[in-house]
Design an enzyme around this catalytic site. Structure first.
Site, PDB file in Angstrom:
ATOM      1  N   ASN A  91      38.204  36.752  33.898  1.00 17.51           N
ATOM      2  CA  ASN A  91      38.050  38.347  33.851  1.00 17.51           C
ATOM      3  C   ASN A  91      37.824  38.733  35.568  1.00 17.51           C
ATOM      4  O   ASN A  91      36.724  38.716  35.683  1.00 17.51           O
ATOM      5  CB  ASN A  91      37.170  38.991  32.816  1.00 17.51           C
ATOM      6  CG  ASN A  91      37.344  40.511  32.902  1.00 17.51           C
ATOM      7  OD1 ASN A  91      38.180  41.024  33.672  1.00 17.51           O
ATOM      8  ND2 ASN A  91      36.043  41.092  32.476  1.00 17.51           N
ATOM      9  N   LYS A 130      37.971  41.439  36.653  1.00 22.59           N
ATOM     10  CA  LYS A 130      37.464  42.839  36.511  1.00 22.59           C
ATOM     11  C   LYS A 130      38.207  43.750  37.829  1.00 22.59           C
ATOM     12  O   LYS A 130      39.377  43.156  38.110  1.00 22.59           O
ATOM     13  CB  LYS A 130      35.978  42.962  36.683  1.00 22.59           C
ATOM     14  CG  LYS A 130      35.180  42.077  35.834  1.00 22.59           C
ATOM     15  CD  LYS A 130      33.806  42.446  35.786  1.00 22.59           C
ATOM     16  CE  LYS A 130      33.018  41.268  34.984  1.00 22.59           C
ATOM     17  NZ  LYS A 130      31.870  41.730  34.430  1.00 22.59           N
ATOM     18  N   HIS A 186      35.810  45.218  25.849  1.00 24.17           N
ATOM     19  CA  HIS A 186      34.895  44.780  26.682  1.00 24.17           C
ATOM     20  C   HIS A 186      33.576  45.635  26.822  1.00 24.17           C
ATOM     21  O   HIS A 186      33.676  47.091  26.789  1.00 24.17           O
ATOM     22  CB  HIS A 186      35.596  44.388  28.183  1.00 24.17           C
ATOM     23  CG  HIS A 186      34.721  43.626  29.089  1.00 24.17           C
ATOM     24  ND1 HIS A 186      33.609  44.144  29.846  1.00 24.17           N
ATOM     25  CD2 HIS A 186      34.747  42.406  29.374  1.00 24.17           C
ATOM     26  CE1 HIS A 186      33.166  43.092  30.520  1.00 24.17           C
ATOM     27  NE2 HIS A 186      33.766  42.083  30.207  1.00 24.17           N
ATOM     28  N   GLU A 194      29.798  38.474  23.954  1.00 24.14           N
ATOM     29  CA  GLU A 194      29.474  38.558  25.058  1.00 24.14           C
ATOM     30  C   GLU A 194      27.982  39.541  25.271  1.00 24.14           C
ATOM     31  O   GLU A 194      28.085  40.963  25.081  1.00 24.14           O
ATOM     32  CB  GLU A 194      30.392  39.326  26.074  1.00 24.14           C
ATOM     33  CG  GLU A 194      31.650  38.561  26.247  1.00 24.14           C
ATOM     34  CD  GLU A 194      32.404  39.079  27.535  1.00 24.14           C
ATOM     35  OE1 GLU A 194      32.443  38.177  28.196  1.00 24.14           O
ATOM     36  OE2 GLU A 194      32.894  40.020  27.622  1.00 24.14           O
ATOM     37  N   GLY A 243      27.281  39.548  34.216  1.00 22.04           N
ATOM     38  CA  GLY A 243      27.375  39.980  35.564  1.00 22.04           C
ATOM     39  C   GLY A 243      25.692  39.798  36.077  1.00 22.04           C
ATOM     40  O   GLY A 243      25.420  40.317  37.129  1.00 22.04           O
TER      41      GLY A 243
HETATM   42  C1  PEP Z   1      32.992  39.323  31.569  1.00 18.32           C
HETATM   43  O1  PEP Z   1      33.373  39.854  32.751  1.00 18.32           O
HETATM   44  O2  PEP Z   1      33.288  39.355  30.554  1.00 18.32           O
HETATM   45  C2  PEP Z   1      31.847  38.299  31.952  1.00 18.32           C
HETATM   46  C3  PEP Z   1      31.416  37.738  31.063  1.00 18.32           C
HETATM   47  O3  PEP Z   1      31.315  38.693  33.435  1.00 18.32           O
HETATM   48  P1  PEP Z   1      30.287  37.410  34.056  1.00 18.32           P
HETATM   49  O4  PEP Z   1      30.776  36.051  33.850  1.00 18.32           O
HETATM   50  O5  PEP Z   1      30.196  37.752  35.494  1.00 18.32           O
HETATM   51  O6  PEP Z   1      28.976  37.593  33.260  1.00 18.32           O
END
Ligand code: PEP
Length: 249
Positions: free
Chosen positions: A9, A11, A92, A164, A170
């Site tokens: 992802n 983003k 998300h 998640e 992040g």
């Molecule tokens: C995400 O954007 O779904 C994510 C898990 O980000 P990160 O790996 O940066 O924590």
């Protein structure tokens, strides 16, 4: 046996120049195309990425729930499908937290993706406060149940779930493999209660600061079928190392 899957992802990051550099590194690393990684660039970079990597599996970071109309700034599932997306993230945590998406909006997006022939990746996860209050499992169960109620358990035959924890996205903080496994097992059991085959077959990805150096331990857990990777997916070599941490590699 569930086949491992990695989603990247990006983003709201990247540029055409970035895509060219990523693609050239990715091509150096892969003599043949890979189909167990999908990449979700911003919509504006779909074309550049699919031209640079013609076999790349594309995913959308978001879709709108209506098919077309006066929804300025949005993209429908049919549109992302037309651009080549095979997956779409729905729910998300950044969409839930920053753009106010609730369970019913997320369910609508899940259904819209499936209607367009795009596999939804249903993202669920609790906040730090919810975890501290001992409510993590209840929150995630509610997020799953809302979509099962709207779409029916059969719809999960063509879906992916991503657990998640919001506090790990992040932040550099990762759930321990045991913490993640506990939640993945709960999600699978919940789906299995409605349909054994769906529960057995569905892929549940872990997301939250997955990196090259923690992926293998996470993916070794029995109910973790791969990862949804944010920050680390911007680095082609790191994303590749994460992919190689899937047990079948
Ligand atoms: C995400 O954007 O779904 C994510 C898990 O980000 P990160 O790996 O940066 O924590």
């Amino acid at each position: 046996m569930r086949r491992g899957l990695i989603g990247g992802n990006w983003k709201m990051n990247g540029s055409r120049e970035f895509v060219a550099a990523f693609a050239s590194r990715w091509t150096e690393l892969h003599a043949t195309p890979v189909d167990d990684v999908f990449i979700c660039p911003p919509i504006g970079l779909f074309d550049a990425l699919s031209r640079a990597l013609p076999h790349v599996v594309l995913g959308a970071q978001n879709v709108y729930l209506e098919a077309s109309g006066a929804y300025t700034g949005e993209h429908s599932a049919d549109m992302v499908s037309d651009l080549g997306a095979r997956f779409a993230l729905v729910g998300h945590s950044e969409r839930r937290q920053l753009f106010g998406e609730d369970d019913s909006t997320v369910a609508g997006k899940f259904l819209a993706s499936q209607r367009a022939g795009v596999t939804p990746v249903l993202c669920v996860g609790e906040t730090l406060d919810e975890r501290r209050a001992g409510a993590a499992a209840d929150v995630v169960a509610r997020q799953i149940d809302a979509v099962v109620a709207a779409a029916g358990i059969g719809a999960f035959n063509d879906a992916v779930v991503a657990y998640e924890p919001v506090w790990a996205i992040g932040t550099g903080e990762t759930a321990t493999p045991a913490e993640a496994q506990e939640m993945h097992e709960m999600i699978r059991e919940r789906l299995t209660k409605s349909d054994q085959n769906v529960g057995d077959a569905i892929r549940i990805l872990y997301g939250g600061s997955v990196k090259a150096d923690n992926a293998a331990l996470l993916f070794a857990e029995p109910d973790i079928d791969g990862g949804l990777v944010g920050g680390a997916s911007l680095d082609a070599a790191e994303l590749n190392t994460i992919r190689q941490s899937l047990p079948e590699h």
